[in-house]
Design a protein around this motif. Structure first.
Motif, PDB file in Angstrom:
ATOM      1  N   ALA A 121       0.825  -1.227   0.000  1.00  9.28           N
ATOM      2  CA  ALA A 121       0.000   0.000   0.000  1.00  9.28           C
ATOM      3  C   ALA A 121       0.852   1.267   0.000  1.00  9.28           C
ATOM      4  N   LEU A 122       2.039   1.174   0.580  1.00  7.67           N
ATOM      5  CA  LEU A 122       2.810   2.395   0.846  1.00  7.67           C
ATOM      6  C   LEU A 122       3.192   3.242  -0.365  1.00  7.67           C
ATOM      7  N   PRO A 123       3.594   2.649  -1.491  1.00 14.32           N
ATOM      8  CA  PRO A 123       3.960   3.510  -2.620  1.00 14.32           C
ATOM      9  C   PRO A 123       2.850   4.496  -2.995  1.00 14.32           C
ATOM     10  N   PHE A 124       1.580   4.055  -2.894  1.00 15.34           N
ATOM     11  CA  PHE A 124       0.459   4.935  -3.238  1.00 15.34           C
ATOM     12  C   PHE A 124       0.319   6.066  -2.219  1.00 15.34           C
ATOM     13  N   MET A 125       0.624   5.768  -0.971  1.00 12.84           N
ATOM     14  CA  MET A 125       0.396   6.737   0.108  1.00 12.84           C
ATOM     15  C   MET A 125       1.568   7.715   0.243  1.00 12.84           C
ATOM     16  N   ILE A 126       2.800   7.190   0.150  1.00 12.39           N
ATOM     17  CA  ILE A 126       3.976   8.040   0.365  1.00 12.39           C
ATOM     18  C   ILE A 126       4.046   9.143  -0.695  1.00 12.39           C
ATOM     19  N   ASN A 127       3.760   8.793  -1.948  1.00  8.20           N
ATOM     20  CA  ASN A 127       3.809   9.804  -3.024  1.00  8.20           C
ATOM     21  C   ASN A 127       2.856  10.960  -2.763  1.00  8.20           C
ATOM     22  N   ARG A 128       1.700  10.623  -2.171  1.00 13.76           N
ATOM     23  CA  ARG A 128       0.682  11.664  -1.949  1.00 13.76           C
ATOM     24  C   ARG A 128       0.801  12.314  -0.580  1.00 13.76           C
ATOM     25  N   LYS A 129       1.713  11.799   0.241  1.00 14.27           N
ATOM     26  CA  LYS A 129       1.855  12.282   1.633  1.00 14.27           C
ATOM     27  C   LYS A 129       0.505  12.241   2.340  1.00 14.27           C
ATOM     28  N   ARG A 130      -0.211  11.155   2.166  1.00 13.45           N
ATOM     29  CA  ARG A 130      -1.522  10.993   2.803  1.00 13.45           C
ATOM     30  C   ARG A 130      -1.914   9.522   2.766  1.00 13.45           C
ATOM     31  N   GLY A 131      -2.415   9.011   3.869  1.00 12.75           N
ATOM     32  CA  GLY A 131      -2.895   7.633   3.868  1.00 12.75           C
ATOM     33  C   GLY A 131      -3.249   7.176   5.271  1.00 12.75           C
ATOM     34  N   LYS A 132      -4.027   6.108   5.311  1.00 12.57           N
ATOM     35  CA  LYS A 132      -4.451   5.540   6.599  1.00 12.57           C
ATOM     36  C   LYS A 132      -4.348   4.026   6.514  1.00 12.57           C
ATOM     37  N   ILE A 133      -3.744   3.437   7.518  1.00 17.01           N
ATOM     38  CA  ILE A 133      -3.703   1.972   7.610  1.00 17.01           C
ATOM     39  C   ILE A 133      -4.395   1.572   8.916  1.00 17.01           C
ATOM     40  N   ILE A 134      -5.360   0.671   8.787  1.00 12.37           N
ATOM     41  CA  ILE A 134      -6.123   0.233   9.962  1.00 12.37           C
ATOM     42  C   ILE A 134      -5.982  -1.285  10.063  1.00 12.37           C
ATOM     43  N   ASN A 135      -5.292  -1.723  11.087  1.00 13.77           N
ATOM     44  CA  ASN A 135      -5.081  -3.156  11.291  1.00 13.77           C
ATOM     45  C   ASN A 135      -6.031  -3.667  12.370  1.00 13.77           C
ATOM     46  N   ILE A 136      -6.566  -4.869  12.156  1.00 19.82           N
ATOM     47  CA  ILE A 136      -7.432  -5.444  13.192  1.00 19.82           C
ATOM     48  C   ILE A 136      -6.618  -6.473  13.981  1.00 19.82           C
ATOM     49  N   SER A 137      -6.325  -6.130  15.221  1.00 26.05           N
ATOM     50  CA  SER A 137      -5.654  -7.070  16.124  1.00 26.05           C
ATOM     51  C   SER A 137      -6.749  -7.767  16.929  1.00 26.05           C
ATOM     52  N   SER A 138      -6.593  -7.842  18.235  1.00 22.59           N
ATOM     53  CA  SER A 138      -7.590  -8.484  19.097  1.00 22.59           C
ATOM     54  C   SER A 138      -7.258  -8.121  20.530  1.00 22.59           C
ATOM     55  N   MET A 139      -8.281  -8.164  21.392  1.00 24.41           N
ATOM     56  CA  MET A 139      -7.976  -7.947  22.818  1.00 24.41           C
ATOM     57  C   MET A 139      -7.023  -9.037  23.320  1.00 24.41           C
ATOM     58  N   TRP A 140      -7.045 -10.203  22.635  1.00 26.14           N
ATOM     59  CA  TRP A 140      -6.135 -11.272  23.080  1.00 26.14           C
ATOM     60  C   TRP A 140      -4.678 -10.965  22.718  1.00 26.14           C
ATOM     61  N   GLY A 141      -4.482 -10.096  21.729  1.00 21.47           N
ATOM     62  CA  GLY A 141      -3.130  -9.638  21.422  1.00 21.47           C
ATOM     63  C   GLY A 141      -2.605  -8.711  22.495  1.00 21.47           C
TER      64      GLY A 141
END
Ligand code: NAD
Length: 242
Positions: A121-141
């Protein structure tokens, strides 16, 4: 570029709720799925009434398949501004019964899968200096679960990856956050019996499980400009469990 999001595990409970929420928010969507082709086609048909959505079969542990989905997103949408990592597997076993293959698969899907999609995903975001990454972990993590040592370890790794990557990408105006759900009412918990689910529910201070839509509301917030100063966070949504 119109807002665009790539969602992994989009045929799942949380992934499909996230897709519906982001479609309402005006995102064009790359819906990545690994199983339930009929389900994802139905979802895409539903969402294409209000936005543009395409589907791509992606096993997140396979880098070539991940790259190919991002290439398709580049062709169709000109890039991706938000990545939502909902793909995941669970397994309940005593620690001594977890095989090397079980452990490797858990790490491949959960940890390497997150690494693969974030890097793609990063090449698309770094060029534009904008982006969001949302990872789903868990309370067990965060807390660790008995009989889910490999799941807990993998979800803890996702938290570490999120925090470190967020700091590396902060100067590029890319926010990276992690959601740590408690028990959410999806197919992932279909392995539990009614009695086990009831016992689990009794452990939740709010006395109920969360819904995929409640997690999707948090994803919607983290994907929006409202959260532009929020990064490197692990946000719990667990009815007070942890
Ligand atoms: P779900 O089983 O409905 O969805 C999981 C999705 O991941 C499915 O669509 C599945 O096809 C997909 N998937 C599995 N292996 C994959 C692979 N190798 N590549 C790509 N996709 C793959 O479950 P859910 O509850 O919607 O889970 C979504 C995420 O939330 C998972 O990461 C899960 O660990 C996490 N989570 C769920 C709960 C819960 O109680 N449901 C709690 C905490 C965290």
């Amino acid at each position: 570029m119109k807002k665009t999001a790539l969602i992994t595990g989009a045929s799942g409970g949380i992934g499909s709720a996230a897709a519906r929420a982001l479609a309402r928010d005006g995102f064009r969507l790359a819906l990545c799925y690994n199983s339930d082709e009929a389900g994802i086609k139905r979802l895409a048909k539903e969402l294409n009434k209000s936005t543009d959505a395409f589907t791509a079969k992606v096993d997140v542990s396979n880098r070539a398949q991940v790259d190919s989905a991002f290439e398709q997103a580049a062709e169709e949408f000109g890039g991706i501004s938000v990545l939502v990592n909902c793909a995941g597997i669970s397994q309940q076993k005593l620690f001594t019964d977890i095989t090397e293959a079980d452990f490797d698969r858990m790490m491949a899907v959960t940890v390497k899968g997150t690494f693969n999609t974030c890097q793609a995903a990063l090449p698309f975001m770094i060029n534009r200096k904008r982006g969001k990454i949302i990872n789903i972990s868990s309370m067990w993590g965060v807390a660790g679960a008995s009989c889910e040592v490999h799941y807990s370890a993998a979800k803890a790794a996702v938290i570490g990856l999120t925090k470190a990557l967020a700091r590396e990408l902060a100067p590029s105006n890319i926010q990276v956050n992690c959601i740590a759900p408690g028990v959410i009412d999806t197919k992932m918990n279909s392995c539990f019996s009614e009695a086990e689910l009831e016992a689990l529910k009794n452990e939740v201070p709010m006395g109920r499980f969360g819904s995929p839509e409640e997690v999707a509301a948090l994803i919607s917030y983290l994907a929006s400009e409202k959260s532009d100063y929020v990064t490197a966070q692990v946000i719990g949504i667990d009815g007070g469990f942890i």
